[in-house]
Design an enzyme around this catalytic site. Structure first.
Site, PDB file in Angstrom:
ATOM      1  N   ASN A 292      48.662  45.662  65.197  1.00 45.60           N
ATOM      2  CA  ASN A 292      49.665  46.570  65.760  1.00 45.60           C
ATOM      3  C   ASN A 292      49.501  46.791  67.257  1.00 45.60           C
ATOM      4  O   ASN A 292      50.478  47.023  67.970  1.00 45.60           O
ATOM      5  CB  ASN A 292      49.648  47.910  65.016  1.00 45.60           C
ATOM      6  CG  ASN A 292      48.365  48.672  65.233  1.00 45.60           C
ATOM      7  OD1 ASN A 292      47.274  48.112  65.140  1.00 45.60           O
ATOM      8  ND2 ASN A 292      48.468  49.957  65.503  1.00 45.60           N
TER       9      ASN A 292
ATOM     10  N   CYS B 200      48.463  54.188  64.652  1.00 46.43           N
ATOM     11  CA  CYS B 200      47.635  55.104  63.871  1.00 46.43           C
ATOM     12  C   CYS B 200      47.894  56.547  64.255  1.00 46.43           C
ATOM     13  O   CYS B 200      47.675  57.453  63.449  1.00 46.43           O
ATOM     14  CB  CYS B 200      46.157  54.756  64.034  1.00 46.43           C
ATOM     15  SG  CYS B 200      45.574  54.794  65.745  1.00 46.43           S
TER      16      CYS B 200
ATOM     17  N   GLU C 139      35.899  56.393  70.564  1.00 41.46           N
ATOM     18  CA  GLU C 139      36.245  55.346  71.509  1.00 41.46           C
ATOM     19  C   GLU C 139      36.782  56.001  72.780  1.00 41.46           C
ATOM     20  O   GLU C 139      37.100  57.173  72.809  1.00 41.46           O
ATOM     21  CB  GLU C 139      37.293  54.406  70.909  1.00 41.46           C
ATOM     22  CG  GLU C 139      36.764  53.625  69.712  1.00 41.46           C
ATOM     23  CD  GLU C 139      37.688  52.511  69.282  1.00 41.46           C
ATOM     24  OE1 GLU C 139      37.302  51.344  69.463  1.00 41.46           O
ATOM     25  OE2 GLU C 139      38.777  52.805  68.764  1.00 41.46           O
TER      26      GLU C 139
END
Length: 485
Positions: free
Chosen positions: A152, A284, A464
């Site tokens: 994605n 997401c 992250e």
């Protein structure tokens, strides 16, 4: 007509092909492949680790200033090549040209940001109770990191992982998604052309079922960073549980936006449409649940339907398209099945709900932007990740009920609230059990220096992005030096 291109992959500083191939299709029209990439074997994976081991021995000793120079030069190359890269992303994944362009520029941002951090200090002096003793702790690279990235965000996600990995001094084996490998190869080419030493980055294109064992069982593997589905992520976690291999997972989400009665309703409707339908809902952080206080439920719903009707579905690279296709036939069919099941369970289709009627789109992976009303909290569509252009609406009677609805999920990635009450905004930020909280803005769209990651089933404890993103790629060593007689 788009001619099929043959792409090479990067192993040990060389661009290579094999005798076996994987076809890549344009989700806007599945009738013919647009590219092919090498289908590497388990033996090729072992060779990739050989190269990475040698590359790590060089890269860990490379000056952080030289690392920063290479990463900065690679970012410049991405920016110079943005038109071609965006074209390829739009072709293999279906993003609009604007989305693909933004993804390319954001990938360059990641390289530039972590190039800057590579220059910073890597340790800290600490006090020591012993006399004549100087003690410090320092961060050092882990070794060889396996990065497994999704379809994605085929360029941003590799950049999000490789930038801190390379800045820390690690080597990498990158396994891009089989459906969208071209974007990752653009990133690899930019780094290669910028002077990255041979073996520091190796790109394994291939079918996961054929090479997963080789990727995960190599004794030189130090860490695995993964973005993708919960099913695959939990499988990776289980496979690595008995080892000392570090695991980072950025997994699913069922993100909620709360619209309180005092909200700026037109702004909230625009934000929900953007967060729910951009990239065809395949993010997401996409908003998929909308929780609205009952006094403004009807008015907000009407505004959202206006925003939804204004979307123009079509090929991502076509002029005027504001929502492209889903990434593949399996993804399209799964989303349509989710909508059908929701209706069977009692939801009402307020907009969309199927495939576009336009015959010109019949060979692509399109789903109309869909708004569902009357969604009870026990419906599957309310609880399970759909990963498509589907927004479900639910009315509640109070702020407390809204927060309870947000937290009633196994996921905990992102949530938003729309309100003009500063106190309500702060209470929401405190009480929502999610890693990312937005107030009067969308659930998606985080800068590279913002720590990113979710709670509960949305991911692992390692964040992250930002300085936090470096922690996963480094280990800490404490050193005490006695200099007295």
């Amino acid at each position: 007509m788009i001619l099929m291109r043959t792409l090479e992959t990067l192993l040990g500083g060389e661009w290579v092909t094999t005798g076996a191939w994987i076809d890549v299709h344009d989700p806007a029209d599945l009738r013919a492949p647009v590219a092919r990439v090498p289908a590497l074997s388990a033996a090729d994976v072992a060779a990739a680790y050989d190269h990475a081991e040698r590359g790590f021995a060089v890269w860990r000793r490379t000056s952080p200033f030289e690392r920063a120079r290479i990463m900065t030069d690679a970012a410049r190359l991405l920016r110079e090549r943005v038109a071609r890269i965006a074209e390829d992303i739009g072709t293999e994944m279906g993003k609009t040209r604007a989305e693909a362009t933004g993804e390319t520029l954001k990938a360059a941002d990641f390289l530039e940001y972590y190039a800057g951090l590579a220059r910073q200090g890597y340790g800290t002096l600490v006090h020591d109770v012993r006399p004549d003793t100087r003690t410090h702790h320092q961060r050092e690279p882990l070794g060889v990191v396996l990065a497994i990235t999704p379809w994605n965000d085929p360029l941003i996600t590799p950049a999000r992982k490789l930038a801190p990995c390379l800045a820390a001094g690690d080597a990498a084996v990158l396994k891009p998604a089989t459906d969208t490998p071209g974007a990752a190869l653009h990133l690899a080419r930019a780094l290669h052309d910028a002077g990255l030493p041979a073996g520091v980055l190796n790109v394994v294109t291939g079918r996961g079922a054929e090479i997963s064992e080789a990727l995960l069982r190599d004794p030189r593997l130090a860490a695995v960073t993964f973005t993708g589905s919960n099913e695959v992520g939990e499988g990776l976690r289980a496979a690595l549980a008995h080892t000392n291999v570090r695991f980072q997972g950025e997994l699913g989400g069922k993100n909620a936006t709360v619209v309180l009665a005092d909200a700026d309703l037109p702004a909230a409707a625009r934000a929900v449409a953007a967060a729910g339908f951009a990239q065809a809902g395949q993010r997401c952080t996409a908003t998929s649940r909308v929780i609205v206080e009952r006094p403004v439920y009807e008015e907000f719903t009407a505004l959202l339907l206006v925003e939804t009707a204004a979307l123009r579905v079509g090929p991502g690279l076509a002029a005027g398209t504001t929502m492209g296709p889903l990434a593949g036939a399996r993804q399209r069919d799964g989303v349509l099945a989710d909508i059908e099941r929701a209706v069977e369970q009692g939801a009402t289709v307020l907009a969309g709900g199927g495939r576009p009627a336009d015959e010109a789109l019949s060979h692509g992976c399109y789903v109309d932007p869909t708004v569902l009303g009357d969604v009870a909290p026990d419906l599957d569509i309310w609880r399970e990740e759909v990963f498509g252009p589907v927004v479900a609406l639910r009315a509640v009677d109070s702020f407390d009920e809204a927060v309870e609805a947000v937290n009633d999920s196994v996921f905990g990635l992102a949530a938003a609230v729309f309100t003009q009450d500063l106190g309500a905004a702060h209470r929401f930020a405190d009480q929502a059990e999610c890693g990312q909280i937005a107030v009067n803005t969308t659930t998606s769209g985080w800068d590279v220096h913002h720590p990113f990651g979710g709670f509960r089933d949305s991911g692992s404890p390692f964040k992250e992005q930002g300085e936090e993103g470096l922690r996963f790629y480094t280990r800490v060593k404490t050193v005490a030096v006695h200099f007295g007689a």
